[in-house]
Write a protein that holds these residues in place. Structure first.
Motif, PDB file in Angstrom:
ATOM      1  N   HIS A  16       0.801  -1.210   0.000  1.00 51.90           N
ATOM      2  CA  HIS A  16       0.000   0.000   0.000  1.00 51.90           C
ATOM      3  C   HIS A  16       0.842   1.272   0.000  1.00 51.90           C
ATOM      4  N   ALA A  17       1.503   1.478  -1.121  1.00 54.22           N
ATOM      5  CA  ALA A  17       2.271   2.695  -1.397  1.00 54.22           C
ATOM      6  C   ALA A  17       2.357   2.833  -2.910  1.00 54.22           C
ATOM      7  N   GLY A  18       2.471   4.060  -3.362  1.00 51.83           N
ATOM      8  CA  GLY A  18       2.485   4.301  -4.798  1.00 51.83           C
ATOM      9  C   GLY A  18       3.599   3.576  -5.517  1.00 51.83           C
ATOM     10  N   ALA A  19       4.768   3.482  -4.896  1.00 53.08           N
ATOM     11  CA  ALA A  19       5.912   2.844  -5.542  1.00 53.08           C
ATOM     12  C   ALA A  19       5.660   1.377  -5.844  1.00 53.08           C
ATOM     13  N   PHE A  30       7.307   8.490   0.194  1.00 55.21           N
ATOM     14  CA  PHE A  30       7.801   7.111   0.152  1.00 55.21           C
ATOM     15  C   PHE A  30       8.334   6.798  -1.244  1.00 55.21           C
ATOM     16  N   ASP A  31       7.614   7.231  -2.262  1.00 62.02           N
ATOM     17  CA  ASP A  31       8.027   6.951  -3.634  1.00 62.02           C
ATOM     18  C   ASP A  31       9.365   7.617  -3.950  1.00 62.02           C
ATOM     19  N   ARG A  32       9.577   8.798  -3.391  1.00 56.54           N
ATOM     20  CA  ARG A  32      10.850   9.479  -3.605  1.00 56.54           C
ATOM     21  C   ARG A  32      11.993   8.697  -2.965  1.00 56.54           C
ATOM     22  N   VAL A  33      11.780   8.220  -1.741  1.00 64.58           N
ATOM     23  CA  VAL A  33      12.816   7.429  -1.073  1.00 64.58           C
ATOM     24  C   VAL A  33      13.144   6.188  -1.900  1.00 64.58           C
ATOM     25  N   ALA A  34      12.112   5.542  -2.448  1.00 57.47           N
ATOM     26  CA  ALA A  34      12.333   4.355  -3.276  1.00 57.47           C
ATOM     27  C   ALA A  34      13.074   4.705  -4.556  1.00 57.47           C
ATOM     28  N   GLU A  35      12.686   5.794  -5.193  1.00 59.79           N
ATOM     29  CA  GLU A  35      13.300   6.188  -6.467  1.00 59.79           C
ATOM     30  C   GLU A  35      14.750   6.601  -6.284  1.00 59.79           C
ATOM     31  N   GLN A  36      15.059   7.247  -5.168  1.00 55.18           N
ATOM     32  CA  GLN A  36      16.418   7.725  -4.934  1.00 55.18           C
ATOM     33  C   GLN A  36      17.218   6.763  -4.060  1.00 55.18           C
ATOM     34  N   GLY A  37      16.652   5.611  -3.787  1.00 56.68           N
ATOM     35  CA  GLY A  37      17.338   4.619  -2.976  1.00 56.68           C
ATOM     36  C   GLY A  37      17.009   3.223  -3.456  1.00 56.68           C
ATOM     37  N   ILE A  38      16.448   2.403  -2.572  1.00 57.25           N
ATOM     38  CA  ILE A  38      16.127   1.015  -2.884  1.00 57.25           C
ATOM     39  C   ILE A  38      14.700   0.730  -2.436  1.00 57.25           C
TER      40      ILE A  38
END
Length: 504
Positions: A16-19, A30-38
């Motif tokens: 349940h998160a956009g990423a 949250f999506d930014r953290v995923a995009e700029q990380g893992i």
């Protein structure tokens, strides 16, 4: 030594998160953290309930290794040191806001409160979007923490939101979040696809978005302070969504957590998606290693978790470390609701796509007794709808899947059956798989000293249950002539006479 921002929502399931492709929950931070990380696809909490989950995070040990802290509402054992205490002793400025280690009591040997996550920063308040959402201005409190930090000192900050924990303001997702019931792609097979259920899910999504909004503000603050590049940002949740058959259970949606980690100065090839199994016991060893410390020198009990730094420094995605191919699960006593406060003990293992579960007391009700309101399931419109319609034609199986008794063994192919509906434990085609997983589970639990593997599982039921008697959150019921505290439920959730037992 990097700074650490550990952000944990309260009761949010994967995916349940956009990423992860869930469109009805908007999570740009949250999506930014995923995009700029893992972005991690296989992060699991070994014990899906607030206090035991957080105990695992803080110690790097599984809950069956933590004595009283295996349970919900426990006394936290003084003998177990936690990573924020160690970091504070080794040059880190350590603080927290919102929900920290809870619920339960943690005290020093002198009887003083023991702040397991560091100095509390909870002074700043703001008008929340609903009456059910905390007025804690988490981001403002993080800013106050940053202002107090001595110049040049690394920090560790615990951002523990109380969202999306219940209760919710009914229809807030629609009326304040601009959502529609048609936004939900599908309702899990174990709930009826009814408007009340979809509205409940949207209210849950609205509260996740509140958590994400504060996370976004914190990322912005780190940029403004010039600290983002050297801050390890970890974003996850403590256990699954507060709905029937999920929170407090050990199924796929119960224990499978969202997880995204960024660290611009330390993560290679950002934007990767990783399929290694991650346990919540891995967080503390990661933080201790990145602080430049040896675990053996911290005074902490031996960890079963493993540092994630090998994943950070790899440039690959998918499965990186072939040894990270399983995770262990388990629970003891969560919320009361059975005679003598007995728990519902479970152990389980996920390897590849197979989930094996051993229920040690199948004669007990897994979510708590019917006459006490199934207290290991939070009160909600979804819960009440299922219970109110349990005798309606064609609806009994929903009650059975969510509240009925279970067999001693369960086995699921979570790739084909992510809702864990079809129990394969008695299927001859899967008998070899079941025995292999059971053998491996028991072997690992014995290696970890699990008392239940040595005939001493009764000790978990003997530990005292702590309760603050908050009149707004607790009601009382009478069982066997004794008055016992009970968790929040709707009045209609109490059953004078349970339905006939039937196992799925």
């Amino acid at each position: 030594m990097p700074n650490i921002l550990f952000a944990i929502s309260d009761d949010q399931s994967f995916p349940h998160a956009g990423a992860y492709g869930t469109d009805w929950v908007k999570t740009p931070a949250f999506d930014r953290v995923a995009e700029q990380g893992i972005l991690f696809n296989r992060a699991y909490v070994p014990n899906p309930k607030c206090a035991p989950s957080r105990s695992i995070i803080l110690t790097g040990r599984n809950s069956w290794q933590l004595e009283e802290a295996a349970n919900h509402w426990p006394y936290f054992p003084q003998k177990f040191r936690v990573f924020p205490e160690v970091l504070a002793e080794h040059g880190y400025f350590v603080g927290a806001t919102g929900k920290k280690w809870a619920p339960g009591i943690a005290e020093t040997a002198e009887g003083e409160p023991r702040p397991l996550t560091g100095i509390a920063y909870d002074e700043h308040r703001a008008e929340p979007p609903t009456d059910a959402i905390s007025d804690n201005d988490y981001a403002a409190n993080f800013e106050a923490f940053l202002k107090d930090r001595p110049a040049g000192q690394p920090f560790s900050f615990w951002f523990g939101a109380t969202e999306p924990h219940r209760a919710y303001e009914y229809r807030s997702g629609i009326e304040k979040g601009g959502k529609q019931v048609s936004d939900i792609e599908s309702v899990p097979d174990f709930w009826p696809d009814e408007e009340e259920v979809r509205i409940d899910m949207l209210d849950y999504a609205f509260e996740i978005e509140h958590f994400d909004n504060h996370l976004g503000r914190m990322l912005q603050l780190l940029e403004e302070h010039g600290e983002l590049e050297n801050t390890l940002v970890v974003v996850t949740a403590d256990n699954g969504m507060p709905f029937p058959r999920i929170k407090g259970q050990t199924y796929e949606l119960s224990a499978h957590m969202p997880l995204a980690i960024m660290w611009p100065d330390g993560i290679e090839n950002p934007g990767r998606i990783v399929d290694d199994f991650v346990s919540f016991a891995d967080f503390a060893p990661t933080f201790i290693e990145l602080a430049g410390l040896n675990w053996e020198d911290t005074g902490m009990h031996p960890a079963v978790g493993r540092s994630l730094t090998d994943i950070f420094t790899s440039e690959n995605e998918g499965q990186i470390n072939p040894d990270r191919d399983y995770v262990l699960l388990g629970k003891e006593r969560h919320d009361v609701g059975r005679p003598y406060d007995w728990g519902y003990p479970i152990r389980g293992i996920i390897r590849s796509d197979m989930l094996y579960i051993r229920n040690f007391e199948p004669t007990r009700w897994p979510s708590g007794n019917p006459e006490t309101g199934y207290l290991n399931t939070d009160g909600s419109p979804t819960k009440t709808f299922i219970l109110d319609h349990r005798t309606t034609s064609g609806m009994y199986h929903y009650w059975n899947r969510n509240f009925g008794k279970r067999p001693a063994e369960e086995l699921y192919d979570i790739a084909k059956d992510p809702n864990t509906i079809h129990n394969l434990a008695d299927d001859p085609e899967y008998s070899e798989t079941k025995e292999e997983l059971k053998s491996e589970l028991y072997r690992k639990l014995k290696d970890q000293g699990d008392p239940r593997m040595f005939g001493r599982g009764y000790i978990f039921d003997a530990y005292p249950y702590v309760n603050d008697n908050d009149a707004n959150f607790y009601r009382r019921y009478i069982i066997e002539g004794e008055e016992i505290p009970a968790g929040w439920v709707n009045d209609s959730d109490f059953e004078e006479k349970p339905l006939p037992e039937q196992r799925h």
